[in-house]
Design a protein around this motif. Structure first.
Motif, PDB file in Angstrom:
ATOM      1  N   GLU A  85       3.382  -4.985  14.591  1.00  0.00           N
ATOM      2  CA  GLU A  85       2.946  -5.259  13.225  1.00  0.00           C
ATOM      3  C   GLU A  85       4.127  -5.475  12.286  1.00  0.00           C
ATOM      4  N   ARG A  86       5.219  -4.743  12.521  1.00  0.00           N
ATOM      5  CA  ARG A  86       6.406  -4.920  11.685  1.00  0.00           C
ATOM      6  C   ARG A  86       7.022  -6.306  11.904  1.00  0.00           C
ATOM      7  N   GLU A  87       7.035  -6.763  13.148  1.00  0.00           N
ATOM      8  CA  GLU A  87       7.554  -8.093  13.436  1.00  0.00           C
ATOM      9  C   GLU A  87       6.707  -9.159  12.747  1.00  0.00           C
ATOM     10  N   PHE A  88       5.389  -8.943  12.744  1.00  0.00           N
ATOM     11  CA  PHE A  88       4.468  -9.888  12.100  1.00  0.00           C
ATOM     12  C   PHE A  88       4.706  -9.944  10.590  1.00  0.00           C
ATOM     13  N   ILE A  89       4.727  -8.779   9.943  1.00  0.00           N
ATOM     14  CA  ILE A  89       4.806  -8.783   8.476  1.00  0.00           C
ATOM     15  C   ILE A  89       6.167  -9.236   7.982  1.00  0.00           C
ATOM     16  N   ARG A  90       7.226  -9.006   8.755  1.00  0.00           N
ATOM     17  CA  ARG A  90       8.534  -9.481   8.290  1.00  0.00           C
ATOM     18  C   ARG A  90       8.568 -11.011   8.266  1.00  0.00           C
ATOM     19  N   GLU A  91       7.825 -11.650   9.182  1.00  0.00           N
ATOM     20  CA  GLU A  91       7.748 -13.108   9.149  1.00  0.00           C
ATOM     21  C   GLU A  91       6.867 -13.586   8.009  1.00  0.00           C
ATOM     22  N   VAL A  92       5.805 -12.823   7.722  1.00  0.00           N
ATOM     23  CA  VAL A  92       4.918 -13.200   6.622  1.00  0.00           C
ATOM     24  C   VAL A  92       5.672 -13.164   5.297  1.00  0.00           C
ATOM     25  N   VAL A  93       6.489 -12.130   5.080  1.00  0.00           N
ATOM     26  CA  VAL A  93       7.215 -12.034   3.812  1.00  0.00           C
ATOM     27  C   VAL A  93       8.487 -12.872   3.814  1.00  0.00           C
ATOM     28  N   GLY A  94       8.810 -13.490   4.956  1.00  0.00           N
ATOM     29  CA  GLY A  94       9.884 -14.472   4.998  1.00  0.00           C
ATOM     30  C   GLY A  94      11.280 -13.932   5.168  1.00  0.00           C
ATOM     31  N   PHE A 116      12.523   0.787   6.193  1.00  0.00           N
ATOM     32  CA  PHE A 116      11.587  -0.329   6.020  1.00  0.00           C
ATOM     33  C   PHE A 116      10.319  -0.169   6.861  1.00  0.00           C
ATOM     34  N   ASP A 117       9.570   0.883   6.603  1.00  0.00           N
ATOM     35  CA  ASP A 117       8.271   1.061   7.268  1.00  0.00           C
ATOM     36  C   ASP A 117       7.253   0.197   6.545  1.00  0.00           C
ATOM     37  N   GLY A 118       7.270  -1.095   6.857  1.00  0.00           N
ATOM     38  CA  GLY A 118       6.524  -2.062   6.068  1.00  0.00           C
ATOM     39  C   GLY A 118       7.427  -2.517   4.933  1.00  0.00           C
ATOM     40  N   PHE A 119       7.065  -3.598   4.277  1.00  0.00           N
ATOM     41  CA  PHE A 119       7.858  -4.118   3.172  1.00  0.00           C
ATOM     42  C   PHE A 119       6.980  -4.121   1.926  1.00  0.00           C
ATOM     43  N   HIS A 120       7.209  -3.149   1.043  1.00  0.00           N
ATOM     44  CA  HIS A 120       6.354  -2.993  -0.136  1.00  0.00           C
ATOM     45  C   HIS A 120       7.075  -3.500  -1.387  1.00  0.00           C
ATOM     46  N   LYS A 121       6.432  -3.319  -2.534  1.00  0.00           N
ATOM     47  CA  LYS A 121       6.998  -3.827  -3.788  1.00  0.00           C
ATOM     48  C   LYS A 121       8.340  -3.175  -4.115  1.00  0.00           C
ATOM     49  N   GLY A 122       8.518  -1.952  -3.649  1.00  0.00           N
ATOM     50  CA  GLY A 122       9.807  -1.304  -3.867  1.00  0.00           C
ATOM     51  C   GLY A 122      10.942  -1.966  -3.122  1.00  0.00           C
ATOM     52  N   HIS A 123      10.612  -2.687  -2.038  1.00  0.00           N
ATOM     53  CA  HIS A 123      11.630  -3.408  -1.263  1.00  0.00           C
ATOM     54  C   HIS A 123      11.818  -4.840  -1.764  1.00  0.00           C
ATOM     55  N   ASN A 153      -2.760  -1.031  -1.103  1.00  0.00           N
ATOM     56  CA  ASN A 153      -2.511  -2.469  -1.142  1.00  0.00           C
ATOM     57  C   ASN A 153      -1.714  -2.870  -2.383  1.00  0.00           C
ATOM     58  N   GLU A 154      -1.971  -2.190  -3.493  1.00  0.00           N
ATOM     59  CA  GLU A 154      -1.251  -2.488  -4.724  1.00  0.00           C
ATOM     60  C   GLU A 154       0.233  -2.165  -4.566  1.00  0.00           C
ATOM     61  N   ILE A 155       0.547  -1.054  -3.910  1.00  0.00           N
ATOM     62  CA  ILE A 155       1.946  -0.671  -3.704  1.00  0.00           C
ATOM     63  C   ILE A 155       2.626  -1.627  -2.724  1.00  0.00           C
ATOM     64  N   LEU A 156       1.906  -1.983  -1.663  1.00  0.00           N
ATOM     65  CA  LEU A 156       2.477  -2.888  -0.661  1.00  0.00           C
ATOM     66  C   LEU A 156       2.714  -4.286  -1.222  1.00  0.00           C
ATOM     67  N   GLY A 157       1.774  -4.735  -2.049  1.00  0.00           N
ATOM     68  CA  GLY A 157       1.828  -6.111  -2.515  1.00  0.00           C
ATOM     69  C   GLY A 157       1.096  -7.055  -1.590  1.00  0.00           C
ATOM     70  N   TYR A 158       0.449  -6.509  -0.586  1.00  0.00           N
ATOM     71  CA  TYR A 158      -0.393  -7.256   0.350  1.00  0.00           C
ATOM     72  C   TYR A 158      -1.373  -6.265   0.970  1.00  0.00           C
ATOM     73  N   ASN A 159      -2.311  -6.762   1.747  1.00  0.00           N
ATOM     74  CA  ASN A 159      -3.333  -5.892   2.343  1.00  0.00           C
ATOM     75  C   ASN A 159      -2.801  -5.194   3.582  1.00  0.00           C
ATOM     76  N   TRP A 160      -2.903  -3.849   3.577  1.00  0.00           N
ATOM     77  CA  TRP A 160      -2.513  -3.090   4.767  1.00  0.00           C
ATOM     78  C   TRP A 160      -3.376  -3.550   5.935  1.00  0.00           C
ATOM     79  N   PHE A 161      -2.796  -3.546   7.134  1.00  0.00           N
ATOM     80  CA  PHE A 161      -3.489  -4.130   8.275  1.00  0.00           C
ATOM     81  C   PHE A 161      -3.144  -3.393   9.561  1.00  0.00           C
ATOM     82  N   MET A 162      -3.956  -3.656  10.584  1.00  0.00           N
ATOM     83  CA  MET A 162      -3.696  -3.214  11.948  1.00  0.00           C
ATOM     84  C   MET A 162      -3.885  -4.409  12.870  1.00  0.00           C
ATOM     85  N   ILE A 163      -3.143  -4.421  13.964  1.00  0.00           N
ATOM     86  CA  ILE A 163      -3.366  -5.407  15.016  1.00  0.00           C
ATOM     87  C   ILE A 163      -3.744  -4.628  16.272  1.00  0.00           C
TER      88      ILE A 163
END
Length: 319
Positions: A56-65, A8-15, A159-169
């Motif tokens: 960033e992984r902790e952030f996006i996992r909360e965003v996707v719920g 789970f290196d990020g959570f994309h549409k495949g996940h 971004n299309e594969i991820l389903g959201y905008n790739w980001f950096m903090i």
């Protein structure tokens, strides 16, 4: 708890289908993700850079719920566990009552365990809430494909594969302050050495700081026009903003690529191009924020960003 396991290196549409099945079959929404740090391929030197830092992984996992998130330390001991031993240790640590796996799931020493073998093992131990999800079109929806697109500067496809905008903090650090001499001050972002950096170029970005969204023109490169920078730098001009944000943290969401990095004959040529870049970045920003799905994502991201109480997940040593 019902769990799904993976890098789970990020959570994309495949996940997304895995997470959907978890939500559907969890009792009282008690489900979560079990993942690893560092990325197993990174540990085994098959991967140079991950998509996201732990923060960033902790952030996006909360965003996707994702309600529960367990990060296991991937080390030599864990790498060499047999599938049976890994499963036994995991059940000792986590109260597992169900499993969701992709049909291509493998685990244990030399990837000797499969989704089917784990399903058999779990059901033998009395677990009935076990689901294998067919993996469809993995070649198109994978973290590897996202990394490939980002390294090529193709942010739109990433971004299309991820389903959201790739980001950096990142934190804002001091630079040469050359932009101020051209009336285009920039914030220099401290890049994470362990994570991926997009192809050199100019990008339109959405910046979140001080509880506000801002449009930015971000340049990644080594300032070839001035020949005095050796390392890769990320500098962002924040449109319609002035202020001191050194030391602050900024979340930078990539919206689209504007152009490659060029070497200009003189400073005035560069200034002229920056003006064009800014107009293009503004247009891309306006277009993205005019879409309902994008606005919904950014509203959710802002809410999570300012409500997080835990920025970095606990790393659990399983062995």
């Amino acid at each position: 708890m019902l769990i799904t396991i993976g890098a789970f290196d990020g959570f994309h549409k495949g996940h997304a289908e895995l997470l959907k099945v978890c939500r559907q079959h969890a009792i009282n929404d008690d489900w979560g993700v079990v993942t690893f740090y560092p990325h197993p391929s990174e540990f085994m030197h098959r991967l140079n850079h991950a998509l996201f830092t732990l923060r960033e992984r902790e952030f996006i996992r909360e965003v996707v719920g994702i309600p529960n998130y367990c990060v296991l330390k991937f080390d030599e001991a864990l790498k060499n566990l047999t599938p049976e031993k890994f499963w036994a240790l995991l059940r000792e640590r986590i109260n597992i009552d169900g499993l969701v796996m992709g049909s291509d799931f493998h685990f244990g020493c030399k990837r000797s365990g499969s989704a089917e073998s784990l399903k058999t093992l779990a059901e033998f131990q009395g677990l009935t809430n076990v689901h294998i999800v067919d993996v469809v079109n993995k070649a198109s929806y994978s973290s590897s494909k996202v990394r490939e697109k980002i390294l090529a500067g193709d942010i739109t496809s990433a971004n299309e594969i991820l389903g959201y905008n790739w980001f950096m903090i990142n934190s804002v650090i001091h630079g040469n302050e050359r932009g101020r001499t051209m009336n285009f001050p920039t914030a220099n972002l401290q890049l994470a050495q362990t994570c991926i950096t997009p192809a050199y170029g100019v990008y339109s970005v959405a910046l979140l700081f001080n509880h506000e969204w801002h449009c930015g023109a971000l340049s990644i490169g080594n300032n070839p026009t001035f020949h005095d920078v050796n390392e890769t730098r990320a500098e962002v001009h924040i449109l319609d903003f002035s202020g001191d944000i050194y030391g602050d943290e900024i979340a930078t969401f990539f919206l689209g690529r504007v152009r490659d990095v060029h070497t200009f004959a003189n400073k005035q040529e560069l200034i002229n191009q920056i003006e064009l870049d800014i107009n293009e970045c503004r247009n891309i920003y306006k277009e993205v924020f005019s879409r309902r799905d994008s606005v919904k994502f950014f509203e959710r991201a802002e809410k999570v960003y300012y409500s997080q109480t835990k920025l970095i997940p606990e790393i659990i040593t399983l062995t």
